[in-house]
Design a protein around this motif. Sequence first.
Motif, PDB file in Angstrom:
ATOM      1  N   GLU A  11       0.822  -1.210   0.000  1.00  0.00           N
ATOM      2  CA  GLU A  11       0.000   0.000   0.000  1.00  0.00           C
ATOM      3  C   GLU A  11       0.856   1.261   0.000  1.00  0.00           C
ATOM      4  O   GLU A  11       0.575   2.215  -0.734  1.00  0.00           O
ATOM      5  CB  GLU A  11      -0.946  -0.008   1.212  1.00  0.00           C
ATOM      6  CG  GLU A  11      -2.056  -1.037   1.091  1.00  0.00           C
ATOM      7  CD  GLU A  11      -2.891  -1.161   2.357  1.00  0.00           C
ATOM      8  OE1 GLU A  11      -4.012  -1.717   2.281  1.00  0.00           O
ATOM      9  OE2 GLU A  11      -2.423  -0.723   3.445  1.00  0.00           O
ATOM     10  N   VAL A  12       1.900   1.260   0.816  1.00  0.00           N
ATOM     11  CA  VAL A  12       2.802   2.415   0.850  1.00  0.00           C
ATOM     12  C   VAL A  12       3.551   2.548  -0.472  1.00  0.00           C
ATOM     13  O   VAL A  12       3.711   3.648  -1.006  1.00  0.00           O
ATOM     14  CB  VAL A  12       3.795   2.305   2.036  1.00  0.00           C
ATOM     15  CG1 VAL A  12       4.822   3.432   1.985  1.00  0.00           C
ATOM     16  CG2 VAL A  12       3.052   2.332   3.367  1.00  0.00           C
ATOM     17  N   ALA A  13       4.016   1.414  -1.013  1.00  0.00           N
ATOM     18  CA  ALA A  13       4.729   1.437  -2.294  1.00  0.00           C
ATOM     19  C   ALA A  13       3.833   1.989  -3.399  1.00  0.00           C
ATOM     20  O   ALA A  13       4.283   2.794  -4.233  1.00  0.00           O
ATOM     21  CB  ALA A  13       5.208   0.030  -2.660  1.00  0.00           C
ATOM     22  N   LEU A  14       2.582   1.580  -3.413  1.00  0.00           N
ATOM     23  CA  LEU A  14       1.623   2.074  -4.418  1.00  0.00           C
ATOM     24  C   LEU A  14       1.454   3.586  -4.298  1.00  0.00           C
ATOM     25  O   LEU A  14       1.451   4.302  -5.311  1.00  0.00           O
ATOM     26  CB  LEU A  14       0.278   1.371  -4.240  1.00  0.00           C
ATOM     27  CG  LEU A  14      -0.825   1.757  -5.234  1.00  0.00           C
ATOM     28  CD1 LEU A  14      -0.409   1.401  -6.656  1.00  0.00           C
ATOM     29  CD2 LEU A  14      -2.138   1.068  -4.868  1.00  0.00           C
ATOM     30  N   ASP A  15       1.336   4.059  -3.067  1.00  0.00           N
ATOM     31  CA  ASP A  15       1.193   5.506  -2.845  1.00  0.00           C
ATOM     32  C   ASP A  15       2.425   6.255  -3.334  1.00  0.00           C
ATOM     33  O   ASP A  15       2.317   7.308  -3.983  1.00  0.00           O
ATOM     34  CB  ASP A  15       0.960   5.772  -1.356  1.00  0.00           C
ATOM     35  CG  ASP A  15       0.908   7.259  -1.034  1.00  0.00           C
ATOM     36  OD1 ASP A  15      -0.044   7.933  -1.477  1.00  0.00           O
ATOM     37  OD2 ASP A  15       1.831   7.749  -0.341  1.00  0.00           O
ATOM     38  N   TYR A  16       3.610   5.712  -3.048  1.00  0.00           N
ATOM     39  CA  TYR A  16       4.852   6.370  -3.453  1.00  0.00           C
ATOM     40  C   TYR A  16       4.969   6.427  -4.971  1.00  0.00           C
ATOM     41  O   TYR A  16       5.354   7.448  -5.540  1.00  0.00           O
ATOM     42  CB  TYR A  16       6.055   5.642  -2.858  1.00  0.00           C
ATOM     43  CG  TYR A  16       6.354   6.011  -1.416  1.00  0.00           C
ATOM     44  CD1 TYR A  16       5.369   6.548  -0.596  1.00  0.00           C
ATOM     45  CD2 TYR A  16       7.610   5.811  -0.870  1.00  0.00           C
ATOM     46  CE1 TYR A  16       5.642   6.877   0.721  1.00  0.00           C
ATOM     47  CE2 TYR A  16       7.894   6.148   0.455  1.00  0.00           C
ATOM     48  CZ  TYR A  16       6.898   6.676   1.244  1.00  0.00           C
ATOM     49  OH  TYR A  16       7.174   7.009   2.543  1.00  0.00           O
ATOM     50  N   ILE A  17       4.661   5.321  -5.641  1.00  0.00           N
ATOM     51  CA  ILE A  17       4.767   5.285  -7.106  1.00  0.00           C
ATOM     52  C   ILE A  17       3.767   6.254  -7.741  1.00  0.00           C
ATOM     53  O   ILE A  17       4.108   7.023  -8.645  1.00  0.00           O
ATOM     54  CB  ILE A  17       4.543   3.849  -7.634  1.00  0.00           C
ATOM     55  CG1 ILE A  17       5.699   2.938  -7.198  1.00  0.00           C
ATOM     56  CG2 ILE A  17       4.449   3.851  -9.161  1.00  0.00           C
ATOM     57  CD1 ILE A  17       5.485   1.466  -7.535  1.00  0.00           C
ATOM     58  N   ASN A  18       2.534   6.235  -7.241  1.00  0.00           N
ATOM     59  CA  ASN A  18       1.501   7.111  -7.803  1.00  0.00           C
ATOM     60  C   ASN A  18       1.792   8.585  -7.597  1.00  0.00           C
ATOM     61  O   ASN A  18       1.354   9.439  -8.377  1.00  0.00           O
ATOM     62  CB  ASN A  18       0.133   6.766  -7.206  1.00  0.00           C
ATOM     63  CG  ASN A  18      -0.450   5.488  -7.778  1.00  0.00           C
ATOM     64  OD1 ASN A  18      -0.116   5.091  -8.899  1.00  0.00           O
ATOM     65  ND2 ASN A  18      -1.308   4.814  -7.023  1.00  0.00           N
ATOM     66  N   ASN A  19       2.546   8.897  -6.532  1.00  0.00           N
ATOM     67  CA  ASN A  19       2.857  10.295  -6.227  1.00  0.00           C
ATOM     68  C   ASN A  19       4.304  10.661  -6.552  1.00  0.00           C
ATOM     69  O   ASN A  19       4.812  11.681  -6.069  1.00  0.00           O
ATOM     70  CB  ASN A  19       2.552  10.597  -4.755  1.00  0.00           C
ATOM     71  CG  ASN A  19       1.065  10.588  -4.457  1.00  0.00           C
ATOM     72  OD1 ASN A  19       0.352  11.522  -4.797  1.00  0.00           O
ATOM     73  ND2 ASN A  19       0.594   9.508  -3.844  1.00  0.00           N
ATOM     74  N   ASP A  20       4.938   9.802  -7.377  1.00  0.00           N
ATOM     75  CA  ASP A  20       6.287  10.061  -7.878  1.00  0.00           C
ATOM     76  C   ASP A  20       7.293  10.286  -6.751  1.00  0.00           C
ATOM     77  O   ASP A  20       8.167  11.147  -6.826  1.00  0.00           O
ATOM     78  CB  ASP A  20       6.270  11.273  -8.820  1.00  0.00           C
ATOM     79  CG  ASP A  20       7.484  11.288  -9.753  1.00  0.00           C
ATOM     80  OD1 ASP A  20       8.037  10.196 -10.002  1.00  0.00           O
ATOM     81  OD2 ASP A  20       7.886  12.386 -10.202  1.00  0.00           O
TER      82      ASP A  20
END
Length: 367
Positions: free
Chosen positions: A162-171
């Motif tokens: 979940e954190v990784a997804l947030d980081y990728i989506n927010n560059d």
Amino acid sequence: MSFKCGIVGLPNVGKSTLFNALTNSNKAQAANFPFCTIDPNIGVVPVPDLRLENLAKISKSKKIINTTISFVDIAGLVKGASKGEGLGNKFLSHIREVDAIIHMIRCFDSDDIQNVNKTVDPIRDLEIIETEMMLSDLESIQKRLEKSNKKNIDEVQLKILEVALDYINNDKDISILKNEFDKKKINQSGLLSLKPKIYVCNVDEQSVQKGNRYTELFTGKYGSENTLIVSADIENQINQLDVSEKKNYMEMIGLKKTGLDLLIQKGYKILELDTYFTSGPEETRAWTIQKNCTAPKAASEIHTDFEKGFIRAETVSYDDFIDSNGWVNSKTNGKMRLEGKDYIVKDGDVLNFRFNTWPNSFHTKIN
């Protein structure tokens, strides 16, 4: 344990040439056209360690057994690989199986060797590869977080995804996760972007000592800590020579260490690995373990029964073992210690395990 390094990069950057040099083989086809490697080639290489020979000489061992490292030559990736371009997702999946990634970067000019891009730009080339790995991670995370798959993921892994997804989506820089979660859990996530990385700048023969404008450009952005300057062609030439010729040639061109030695040294550092030894009349052997490994866990590298029945570890540092000329004098000189279950094994320790062979009640030792 043995560790596995995957060699990745754009087509025609010298991956297969380096693989053949490192593994002293011709398994990987090296040709002047893209995608000459299709299926990954795997080579298992003994890790050179002079300490083994010194220990074996003192113990009068019949044989020496090195620990090993595996290299995997993975087909060249291109922009759009995560969407199936080039040889696509099949080869991104091969990267997931390795412990560390060796990024092979083209840092040489040549009219004879095709370049998939019009110019030589090591930073652009690395960004292409890392973008494709990140996009592959994004797709993998989204699939794993689908409602039907969530129930099969433990709580910590779910949080990592979940954190990784947030980081990728927010560059954001996804590597920050390494500071936020346990290393073992990070490794279990299987995310390509979080695997330890070594950058290998492949240069021409004239640039192998001091680098060139391309390596300066690259290290200016990515630093030199995890960057090696290597000439795959020179490594290939070195491998064709016998021991004395190899030494003379390396002295002539000013090389202190081979590319293999440099990669092993860097691999042990980024993967946080140590080596311990067992030494006796039958064999002297090196064993690879994680740093901060307890004695019972180290014993399990030999056999799981050694961990289950662990009692004590007779322990001598490498230097003390050499200075005392073996086990007997190490004990007489007070250099041998009996360590228990909480002992953290140190690099270079020479160990002899005492353990119960359940269900029998007697003790046994290995040499």
